[in-house]
Design an enzyme around this catalytic site. Structure first.
Site, mmCIF file in Angstrom:
data_model
loop_
_atom_site.group_PDB
_atom_site.id
_atom_site.type_symbol
_atom_site.label_atom_id
_atom_site.label_comp_id
_atom_site.label_asym_id
_atom_site.label_seq_id
_atom_site.Cartn_x
_atom_site.Cartn_y
_atom_site.Cartn_z
ATOM 1 N N SER A 124 0.802 -1.228 0.000
ATOM 2 C CA SER A 124 0.000 0.000 0.000
ATOM 3 C C SER A 124 0.832 1.274 0.000
ATOM 4 O O SER A 124 0.509 2.233 -0.705
ATOM 5 C CB SER A 124 -0.943 0.019 1.206
ATOM 6 O OG SER A 124 -1.743 -1.131 1.229
ATOM 7 N N HIS A 175 0.316 4.787 4.259
ATOM 8 C CA HIS A 175 -0.439 5.344 3.131
ATOM 9 C C HIS A 175 -0.095 6.816 2.915
ATOM 10 O O HIS A 175 0.257 7.228 1.797
ATOM 11 C CB HIS A 175 -1.943 5.213 3.379
ATOM 12 C CG HIS A 175 -2.432 3.796 3.340
ATOM 13 N ND1 HIS A 175 -3.763 3.478 3.461
ATOM 14 C CD2 HIS A 175 -1.775 2.626 3.177
ATOM 15 C CE1 HIS A 175 -3.903 2.160 3.387
ATOM 16 N NE2 HIS A 175 -2.699 1.631 3.225
#
Length: 196
Positions: A124, A175
């Site tokens: 991610s 993220h």
């Protein structure tokens, strides 16, 4: 084969992630935390106290379950192929790996600051780095690149971040770190070709 010639780095990274996932599944379960630690998932106490810094890198190629893998690989395929075509494979790899590592480091710092440690894994951070780079590239191309507009890519980024913060067990530090790193790396890596 035509796609592989156009976007070799994106497809190679997808293949590596899939192969690693299959190897993890064949030797145990990808949703087994201890098994994932054996394969190199990130865990702050092991990185800080045992010096297992390699986990910041290896964790980027591990996924907790098939859904986790598919979600990341779909976004990587959609955005990565476009970014690689416009920025080149070497710069794309730099953005992917450096952005992913930045996300891992920020996740580590956040864990240390909070004093709460969780085992983390996933591409991610690197995928968000690709997203961040795409935002910059689209902006530099007057708000549109191929079939993507700046509005579309920003909506995708905002929704992705929102779902991360609204869900439990998501490494939001990775993220946001990856997104910011990808944007900044693209500032240095991408130079729009001037039409003569």
């Amino acid at each position: 084969m035509e796609e592989f010639r156009k976007e070799p780095a994106t497809l190679t990274l997808i293949i590596i992630n899939i192969v690693v996932f299959l190897m993890v599944e064949f030797t145990g379960l990808s949703q087994d935390t201890l098994h994932m630690l054996d394969w190199g998932a990130a865990y702050t106490p092991l990185i800080v106290e045992k010096g297992e810094v390699y986990r910041l890198f290896t964790s980027m190629f591990l996924h907790f379950g098939i859904e986790h893998l598919i979600n990341n690989m779909l976004v990587l395929f959609v955005l990565g192929s476009r970014l690689e075509r416009v920025i080149g494979k070497l710069r794309f790899i730099v953005i992917y790996l450096a952005g992913g590592m930045t996300g891992s480091v920020l996740s580590l710092v956040w864990d240390l600051r909070q004093g709460e440690y969780a085992v983390s894994a996933g591409a991610s951070g690197a995928v968000f780095a690709v997203m961040g780079a795409m935002i910059y590239v689209v902006i530099r191309n007057k708000g549109r690149l191929e079939d993507l507009s700046v509005r579309q890519i920003l909506v995708m980024a905002v929704f992705s971040l929102y779902f991360g913060f609204a869900s439990s067990g998501v490494d939001n530090a990775a993220h946001t770190g990856g997104l910011a790193a990808g944007f900044l790396l693209a500032v240095f890596c991408y130079h729009r070709r001037k039409k003569i």
